[in-house]
Design an enzyme around this catalytic site. Structure first.
Site, PDB file in Angstrom:
ATOM      1  N   GLY A  38      11.468  -1.671  -0.036  1.00 57.80           N
ATOM      2  CA  GLY A  38      11.002  -0.826   1.065  1.00 57.80           C
ATOM      3  C   GLY A  38      11.051   0.650   0.726  1.00 57.80           C
ATOM      4  O   GLY A  38      10.761   1.068  -0.403  1.00 57.80           O
ATOM      5  N   ASP A  40      13.589   2.454   0.356  1.00 59.01           N
ATOM      6  CA  ASP A  40      14.631   2.690  -0.646  1.00 59.01           C
ATOM      7  C   ASP A  40      14.075   2.540  -2.065  1.00 59.01           C
ATOM      8  O   ASP A  40      14.344   3.367  -2.948  1.00 59.01           O
ATOM      9  CB  ASP A  40      15.778   1.695  -0.399  1.00 59.01           C
ATOM     10  CG  ASP A  40      16.992   1.968  -1.263  1.00 59.01           C
ATOM     11  OD1 ASP A  40      16.927   2.860  -2.131  1.00 59.01           O
ATOM     12  OD2 ASP A  40      18.004   1.288  -1.081  1.00 59.01           O
ATOM     13  N   GLY A 125      12.304  -2.147   8.930  1.00 58.03           N
ATOM     14  CA  GLY A 125      11.640  -2.988   7.931  1.00 58.03           C
ATOM     15  C   GLY A 125      12.416  -4.277   7.756  1.00 58.03           C
ATOM     16  O   GLY A 125      12.497  -5.111   8.663  1.00 58.03           O
ATOM     17  N   VAL A 126      13.029  -4.423   6.593  1.00 58.04           N
ATOM     18  CA  VAL A 126      13.824  -5.612   6.257  1.00 58.04           C
ATOM     19  C   VAL A 126      14.876  -5.901   7.330  1.00 58.04           C
ATOM     20  O   VAL A 126      15.160  -7.064   7.628  1.00 58.04           O
ATOM     21  CB  VAL A 126      14.531  -5.394   4.898  1.00 58.04           C
ATOM     22  CG1 VAL A 126      15.485  -6.530   4.575  1.00 58.04           C
ATOM     23  CG2 VAL A 126      13.508  -5.256   3.790  1.00 58.04           C
TER      24      VAL A 126
HETATM   25  N1  AR6 Z   1       7.728   6.275   3.307  1.00 56.39           N
HETATM   26  C1  AR6 Z   1       8.031   6.172   4.615  1.00 56.39           C
HETATM   27  N2  AR6 Z   1       8.361   4.994   5.215  1.00 56.39           N
HETATM   28  C2  AR6 Z   1       8.370   3.882   4.446  1.00 56.39           C
HETATM   29  C3  AR6 Z   1       8.063   3.907   3.053  1.00 56.39           C
HETATM   30  C4  AR6 Z   1       7.730   5.172   2.484  1.00 56.39           C
HETATM   31  N3  AR6 Z   1       7.428   5.298   1.181  1.00 56.39           N
HETATM   32  N4  AR6 Z   1       8.160   2.633   2.574  1.00 56.39           N
HETATM   33  C5  AR6 Z   1       8.512   1.842   3.621  1.00 56.39           C
HETATM   34  N5  AR6 Z   1       8.633   2.588   4.748  1.00 56.39           N
HETATM   35  P1  AR6 Z   1      13.031  -0.680   5.044  1.00 56.39           P
HETATM   36  P2  AR6 Z   1      15.510  -1.075   6.619  1.00 56.39           P
HETATM   37  C6  AR6 Z   1       9.019   2.169   6.123  1.00 56.39           C
HETATM   38  O1  AR6 Z   1      12.854  -2.161   4.918  1.00 56.39           O
HETATM   39  O2  AR6 Z   1      14.791  -1.913   7.606  1.00 56.39           O
HETATM   40  C7  AR6 Z   1      16.221  -1.811   1.636  1.00 56.39           C
HETATM   41  O3  AR6 Z   1      16.004  -2.723   0.643  1.00 56.39           O
HETATM   42  C8  AR6 Z   1       8.848   0.716   6.494  1.00 56.39           C
HETATM   43  O4  AR6 Z   1       7.501   0.461   6.877  1.00 56.39           O
HETATM   44  O5  AR6 Z   1      12.801   0.153   3.851  1.00 56.39           O
HETATM   45  O6  AR6 Z   1      16.447  -0.004   7.117  1.00 56.39           O
HETATM   46  C9  AR6 Z   1      17.630  -1.219   1.619  1.00 56.39           C
HETATM   47  O7  AR6 Z   1      18.200  -1.202   0.338  1.00 56.39           O
HETATM   48  C10 AR6 Z   1       9.825   0.591   7.667  1.00 56.39           C
HETATM   49  O8  AR6 Z   1       9.198   0.985   8.897  1.00 56.39           O
HETATM   50  O9  AR6 Z   1      14.541  -0.316   5.577  1.00 56.39           O
HETATM   51  C11 AR6 Z   1      18.379  -2.088   2.579  1.00 56.39           C
HETATM   52  O10 AR6 Z   1      18.904  -3.226   1.941  1.00 56.39           O
HETATM   53  C12 AR6 Z   1      10.922   1.607   7.345  1.00 56.39           C
HETATM   54  O11 AR6 Z   1      10.420   2.383   6.247  1.00 56.39           O
HETATM   55  C13 AR6 Z   1      17.333  -2.520   3.572  1.00 56.39           C
HETATM   56  O12 AR6 Z   1      16.096  -2.484   2.897  1.00 56.39           O
HETATM   57  C14 AR6 Z   1      12.255   1.007   6.962  1.00 56.39           C
HETATM   58  O13 AR6 Z   1      12.071  -0.210   6.238  1.00 56.39           O
HETATM   59  C15 AR6 Z   1      17.244  -1.570   4.751  1.00 56.39           C
HETATM   60  O14 AR6 Z   1      16.334  -2.056   5.692  1.00 56.39           O
END
Ligand code: AR6
Length: 182
Positions: A38, A40, A125-126
């Site tokens: 994601g 991260d 996200g996740v």
């Molecule tokens: N820019 C902005 N937003 C984004 C980007 C980007 N480049 N890429 C994804 N998003 P997530 P979580 C959005 O899953 O739910 C990780 O593996 C995405 O569409 O990244 O807090 C960590 O290591 C979503 O709306 O984070 C943790 O293990 C939002 O970012 C876990 O996932 C967050 O999605 C954290 O899960």
């Protein structure tokens, strides 16, 4: 969309957070601060190995808390690793933990003189937090913090797609219209 709260700007934009030129960008991390997917994954790749090396020495981070590391190859000077909750059913303290992750990140900005910061939609996200519910918690927290401190001077939430931006914009409009009628 943007609003001004106590002299500080609160902005909602669509984009890729790794491109932001704010002093700090916030990463949606896990408790181990282990690199993930994601947002991260994108931030970790863009920041490069030196930032990752420091991150590995931060010693993890409990849910609802945040830690600060260098921005590495990013335009941002700092990366704030914020750990949001995994969403179960909304009855496991998720809202308090999500609010805390935003608040602790803002406190780090103030403590380190970081005057602008970009957040992703933490936990949506996740971790499965419903987008509108997450937006309500996050925006109420950001507005309350800015109303109290007037800093950081610029806070933006970077939404990854148009649908998410529409949801957050509608929640912010609702909050603004409610508060002007208080
Ligand atoms: N820019 C902005 N937003 C984004 C980007 C980007 N480049 N890429 C994804 N998003 P997530 P979580 C959005 O899953 O739910 C990780 O593996 C995405 O569409 O990244 O807090 C960590 O290591 C979503 O709306 O984070 C943790 O293990 C939002 O970012 C876990 O996932 C967050 O999605 C954290 O899960």
């Amino acid at each position: 969309m943007q609003v001004v709260v106590n002299g500080a700007r609160l902005e909602l934009v669509q984009g890729d957070i790794t491109r932001e030129t704010t002093d700090a960008i916030v990463n949606a991390a896990n408790e181990a601060l282990a690199p993930g997917g994601g947002v991260d994954g994108a931030i970790t790749r863009a920041a490069g190995p030196a930032a990752l090396e420091v991150r590995r020495k931060l010693g993890g981070c409990p849910t609802g808390e945040a830690k600060l590391g260098p921005g590495g190859n990013l335009a941002a000077r700092a990366i704030i690793y914020a750990v949001g909750p995994v969403y179960h059913d909304g009855r496991h303290g998720e809202a308090d933990l999500l609010a805390s992750a935003y608040r602790r990140s803002l406190e780090l900005c103030l403590a380190h003189g970081l005057d602008s910061v970009a957040f992703p939609a933490i936990s949506t996200g996740v971790y499965g937090y419903p987008m509108a519910d997450a937006a309500r918690v996050a925006l109420a927290t950001l507005r309350a913090f800015l109303a109290q401190h007037g800093q950081p001077r610029r806070v933006r939430v970077v939404l990854f797609n148009a649908e998410a931006l529409a949801v957050w914009s509608s929640v912010l409009s609702q909050l603004e219209s409610t508060s002007t009628h208080e």
